[in-house]
Design an enzyme around this catalytic site. Structure first.
Site, mmCIF file in Angstrom:
data_model
loop_
_atom_site.group_PDB
_atom_site.id
_atom_site.type_symbol
_atom_site.label_atom_id
_atom_site.label_comp_id
_atom_site.label_asym_id
_atom_site.label_seq_id
_atom_site.Cartn_x
_atom_site.Cartn_y
_atom_site.Cartn_z
ATOM 1 N N LYS A 121 1.212 -1.331 -0.001
ATOM 2 C CA LYS A 121 -0.325 0.068 -0.149
ATOM 3 C C LYS A 121 1.038 1.300 0.198
ATOM 4 O O LYS A 121 1.954 1.230 0.726
ATOM 5 C CB LYS A 121 -1.209 -0.202 1.074
ATOM 6 N N LEU A 211 5.485 0.724 3.374
ATOM 7 C CA LEU A 211 4.699 -0.079 2.128
ATOM 8 C C LEU A 211 3.549 -0.838 2.607
ATOM 9 O O LEU A 211 3.413 -1.544 2.177
ATOM 10 C CB LEU A 211 5.372 -1.002 0.978
ATOM 11 N N GLY A 213 4.177 -4.342 4.462
ATOM 12 C CA GLY A 213 4.292 -5.398 4.221
ATOM 13 C C GLY A 213 3.737 -6.475 4.864
ATOM 14 O O GLY A 213 2.853 -7.114 4.364
ATOM 15 N N SER A 215 1.898 -5.854 7.568
ATOM 16 C CA SER A 215 0.215 -5.675 7.824
ATOM 17 C C SER A 215 -0.666 -6.379 5.883
ATOM 18 O O SER A 215 -1.162 -7.777 6.356
ATOM 19 C CB SER A 215 -0.592 -4.163 7.646
ATOM 20 N N ASP A 248 -2.997 -0.589 9.592
ATOM 21 C CA ASP A 248 -3.086 -0.719 8.678
ATOM 22 C C ASP A 248 -3.606 -2.288 7.517
ATOM 23 O O ASP A 248 -4.039 -1.834 6.924
ATOM 24 C CB ASP A 248 -1.663 -0.856 7.806
HETATM 25 O O1 C5P Z 1 -0.959 -0.011 14.876
HETATM 26 P P1 C5P Z 1 0.037 0.034 14.212
HETATM 27 O O2 C5P Z 1 0.734 -1.527 15.199
HETATM 28 O O3 C5P Z 1 0.743 -0.715 13.136
HETATM 29 O O4 C5P Z 1 1.296 0.802 14.687
HETATM 30 C C1 C5P Z 1 2.750 0.774 15.161
HETATM 31 C C2 C5P Z 1 3.049 2.197 15.778
HETATM 32 O O5 C5P Z 1 3.043 3.033 14.986
HETATM 33 C C3 C5P Z 1 2.459 1.954 17.061
HETATM 34 O O6 C5P Z 1 2.615 1.658 18.382
HETATM 35 C C4 C5P Z 1 2.295 3.107 17.346
HETATM 36 O O7 C5P Z 1 3.450 3.991 18.063
HETATM 37 C C5 C5P Z 1 2.616 4.263 16.058
HETATM 38 N N1 C5P Z 1 0.743 4.776 15.766
HETATM 39 C C6 C5P Z 1 0.363 5.998 15.744
HETATM 40 N N2 C5P Z 1 -0.523 6.415 15.287
HETATM 41 C C7 C5P Z 1 -1.070 5.640 14.370
HETATM 42 C C8 C5P Z 1 -0.590 4.178 13.874
HETATM 43 C C9 C5P Z 1 0.081 4.193 14.695
HETATM 44 O O8 C5P Z 1 1.125 6.395 16.487
HETATM 45 N N3 C5P Z 1 -2.957 5.561 13.834
#
Ligand code: C5P
Length: 395
Positions: A121, A211, A213, A215, A248
């Site tokens: 993505k 990108l 990957g 997710s 994501d």
């Molecule tokens: O949701 P995900 O595990 O992909 O997020 C990874 C990190 O990115 C989270 O631990 C957070 O620190 C940050 N994040 C954030 N705000 C978001 C998405 C992700 O702060 N909307």
């Protein structure tokens, strides 16, 4: 003392009766040598419950009959006959167990397989807003699927647990892997019994590139499992499961062009991006998502909550206007003289309508109107960067 040895002939029929009773009282807890699914246990239990009674009664009756016939014979003959009977009873019990095993085998679901492409993505728009009490940031993003992908195959009904194989050695293929977590979440959330899944992942997309990957791989596992175990499961439920795995992942389940809000999991479909080609370039540097969000906070770079001109540009099918509306808050954390901006300039010189950091980076993407232009740019950049890809927009 006559016939004392003969009582041993009734031991096995008694054991068979006890086993039949145990199977009837607690068919689910009946011990088996290897893991069985619920239908397999039910089929084996039915055979055991029936055949053990029959054998117990038949052998006990036969034992009593022979016992009365040999009561006057010598103890040597009695011993020989009783050993013969016990031998036949053991064979009888063995046959019953074999029948149960066969019944379990016959009701085993046929091995099934599903394959999915886990597409990259890019964020055509990514405005990072304020940090929320849960630690995530409010986002407004226009997300787009690109036809550069990992390949993932899931085999179902393999007989126990989640098994993961991955051809990228630097990626741990254990329970910390998002694919593994996706399988565990799927079975926990649907309540479907996990009778064993085997996941094979062919990795192409670079990691820590922005990108999506990881997710995309998790989303592909969820889509495969839905096809194999619960085709009737609504999209909304699959996306809700996906949100537990990462911000994501819901978009990667859905794909196409979508507006994402919240922490990235609240999706609204947008008009499809006009057909175009992407060049994805991953420099040697890798950016950690958490660290990049931290930089936005420490530099006080939060952006507003509107989607700007992009939805209208998509509505008109105006690719140049979409590219003109591209923006990404994460770029503001990077030095203008750094590699990201040099790469952006390079892509624009090679004919990209627009070029920008992808998600939290470090990959940069370029948007091209035509396939040939994208392929030429790809060829020009390939020697200079560790990973360069070229693929069409996907809707
Ligand atoms: O949701 P995900 O595990 O992909 O997020 C990874 C990190 O990115 C989270 O631990 C957070 O620190 C940050 N994040 C954030 N705000 C978001 C998405 C992700 O702060 N909307």
């Amino acid at each position: 003392m006559r016939l004392a040895i003969w009582w041993s002939v009734f031991l096995l029929p008694a054991l068979m009766l006890a086993m039949a009773l145990a199977v009837r009282l607690a068919p689910e807890r009946w011990p088996w040598l290897h893991p069985l699914t619920k239908p397999q246990r039910a089929a084996a239990g039915a055979v055991l419950g029936r055949a053990l009674w029959q054998h117990a009664l038949a052998w006990a009756t036969l034992g009593a009959l022979v016992m009365s016939a040999v009561r006057l014979a010598g103890s040597g003959t009695q011993r020989l006959l009783s050993y013969g009977m016990i031998f036949l009873e053991v064979i009888g019990l063995g046959t019953v167990l074999l029948q149960a095993e066969r019944a379990a085998g016959a009701s085993a679901p046929a091995p099934a397989e599903a394959a999915e492409r886990a597409c990259a993505k890019v964020n055509l728009l990514l405005r990072v807003g304020a940090k929320r009490p849960d630690g995530y940031h409010e986002l407004v993003s226009v997300m787009q699927t690109v036809g550069v992908y990992d390949e993932l195959t899931v085999r179902a009904h393999t007989g126990g647990g989640v098994e993961l194989q991955c051809d990228e050695v630097s990626l741990p293929a254990d329970e910390t892997n998002l694919c593994y977590k996706a399988a565990v979440t799927f079975f926990a959330r649907t309540g479907i019994e996990n009778d064993g899944v085997s996941i094979a992942l062919h990795k192409v997309l670079p990691m820590q590139a922005g990108l999506g990957g990881g997710s995309a791989d998790a989303a592909a596992v969820l889509r495969c499992l839905r096809r194999l175990y619960a085709p009737e499961l609504p999209d909304g439920e699959l996306e809700a499961m996906a949100a537990e795995l990462g911000s994501d992942v819901p978009f990667c389940v859905r794909g196409g062009t979508a507006l994402a809000r919240g922490r990235g999991e609240e999706l609204t479909a947008l008009p499809a991006l006009p057909a175009c080609w992407f060049v994805l370039v991953k420099p040697a540097a890798a950016f950690s998502t958490g660290r990049m969000y931290g930089l936005i906070d420490s530099l006080g770079l939060c952006d507003g909550s509107g989607a700007g001109a992009m939805p209208a540009a998509l509505e008109r099918g105006d690719l140049a206007a979409v590219c003109a509306a591209m923006e990404n808050t994460f770029e503001k954390t990077l030095p203008p003289e750094g590699e990201t901006f040099a790469l952006r300039r390079r892509l624009t010189e090679l004919g990209a309508l627009g070029a920008m950091l992808s998600g939290s980076g470090s990959a940069v993407f370029g948007v091209f109107r035509r396939e040939e232009e994208a392929r030429m740019a790809c060829a020009a950049l390939r020697g200079d960067y560790p990973a360069v890809f070229c693929g069409p927009s996907r809707n």
